[in-house]
Design a protein around this motif. Sequence first.
Motif, PDB file in Angstrom:
ATOM      1  N   PHE A 158      21.671  71.360  18.868  1.00  0.00           N
ATOM      2  CA  PHE A 158      21.422  71.210  17.431  1.00  0.00           C
ATOM      3  C   PHE A 158      21.615  69.750  17.041  1.00  0.00           C
ATOM      4  CE2 PHE A 158      22.457  75.599  18.208  1.00  0.00           C
ATOM      5  CZ  PHE A 158      21.597  76.297  17.370  1.00  0.00           C
ATOM      6  N   ALA A 160      19.578  68.229  14.770  1.00  0.00           N
ATOM      7  CA  ALA A 160      18.981  67.957  13.450  1.00  0.00           C
ATOM      8  C   ALA A 160      20.048  67.553  12.442  1.00  0.00           C
ATOM      9  CB  ALA A 160      18.251  69.201  12.954  1.00  0.00           C
ATOM     10  N   ASP A 164      22.454  69.357   3.618  1.00  0.00           N
ATOM     11  CA  ASP A 164      23.491  70.365   3.352  1.00  0.00           C
ATOM     12  C   ASP A 164      23.177  71.211   2.118  1.00  0.00           C
ATOM     13  OD1 ASP A 164      25.261  69.893   5.509  1.00  0.00           O
ATOM     14  OD2 ASP A 164      25.757  67.965   4.593  1.00  0.00           O
ATOM     15  N   LEU A 192      23.578  75.997  12.930  1.00  0.00           N
ATOM     16  CA  LEU A 192      24.399  76.024  14.150  1.00  0.00           C
ATOM     17  C   LEU A 192      25.538  77.036  14.017  1.00  0.00           C
ATOM     18  CD1 LEU A 192      25.866  74.976  16.700  1.00  0.00           C
ATOM     19  CD2 LEU A 192      26.469  72.930  15.431  1.00  0.00           C
ATOM     20  N   PHE A 209      25.996  68.431  17.238  1.00  0.00           N
ATOM     21  CA  PHE A 209      26.216  67.002  17.028  1.00  0.00           C
ATOM     22  C   PHE A 209      27.157  66.840  15.838  1.00  0.00           C
ATOM     23  CE2 PHE A 209      23.503  64.033  19.462  1.00  0.00           C
ATOM     24  CZ  PHE A 209      22.916  64.947  20.311  1.00  0.00           C
ATOM     25  N   LYS A 223      34.659  70.559  13.836  1.00  0.00           N
ATOM     26  CA  LYS A 223      33.313  71.153  13.950  1.00  0.00           C
ATOM     27  C   LYS A 223      33.200  71.964  15.238  1.00  0.00           C
ATOM     28  CE  LYS A 223      30.998  67.909  10.955  1.00  0.00           C
ATOM     29  NZ  LYS A 223      30.310  66.646  10.799  1.00  0.00           N
ATOM     30  N   LYS A 227      32.407  75.682  14.219  1.00  0.00           N
ATOM     31  CA  LYS A 227      31.022  76.073  14.505  1.00  0.00           C
ATOM     32  C   LYS A 227      30.912  76.758  15.871  1.00  0.00           C
ATOM     33  CE  LYS A 227      29.210  72.300  11.669  1.00  0.00           C
ATOM     34  NZ  LYS A 227      27.940  72.306  10.935  1.00  0.00           N
TER      35      LYS A 227
END
Length: 284
Positions: A158, A160, A164, A192, A209, A223, A227
């Motif tokens: 991911f 991109a 947000d 993600l 990322f 993250k 995530k």
Amino acid sequence: DKKIFIAPAMNGRMWENQSNKENLKKLVDFGYEIIGPEAGDMACGEFGMGKMSEPATIINHINNYFKKLENNKKFKALVTAGPTHEYLDPVRFITNKSSGKQGYEIARSLIENGFDTTLISGPTNLSPVKGVNLIKIKSADEMLNATLSNLPTDVAIFSAAVADFKVKDKKSEKIKKNKFSELNLEKNTDILGHISNHNSLRPKLVVGFAAETTSLKNNSLKKLSEKNCDWIIANDVSRDDIGFESDFNQVSIFYKNNSEENLPRMRKSSLANEIVNRIISQLN
Ligand code: CTP
């Protein structure tokens, strides 16, 4: 296209020459496999690093290269790249500075390594990558839907820079400037996070990322865990010499097992190769 460069026989000092080293590095950046040179007796009578590899070694190397490609053909990969555009009305949108270059380079390296690769891309100025299944979208919602309909895969990266927020009540007519009141924003789905935390189709390997301007390590680790990623590739987007619009990047990779790797500044194409080599090791 398969890219292999067989180093010709040359005197060791010629190989060590700065311009020759830079040219060789360019080939590596373009994704070439380099065979040789090796140490040995050279035609000029000297001994050193400049001998062409023996034909049997070259054939062996080429066979291994094609075996690796054949083996990787069983893997499916999905990459998200670029920014998204969140329209307020037919002519205005919210976006960010992402060029999409890193994600396109990752897709290029995946396809060159034999992966069945889908690239879901926001609006960019980049040319499609030959062999990659390119799906062009504009908004985060479209990126989410395209991602969901292209699962399952073995790996998803991911990269991109998804906007947000989107506008709550997008207008179908251009908003007149004297009619602008407050913009009502709502959060986009974290693509993600959604796929990694809630989806039964979660790929075996999920790579996120992190674009940060401060507290790179802490924010990246947050993250990584929130995530539910296997790896987070973090870069400092406040630097002009790397990141968003540059051809170069410098990243740290944070792994689920708490280890961390700090890579040197390099071309995005080289970084893509580094990332894909690690993906191949992980999947095999
Ligand atoms: N991401 C995503 N969907 C979103 C937002 C982010 O898939 N709606 C993914 C990005 O592709 C990236 C990771 O989440 O792999 C982190 O994105 P980043 O922009 O660094 O962080 P955010 O989650 O947006 O958080 P913040 O803006 O608060 O740093």
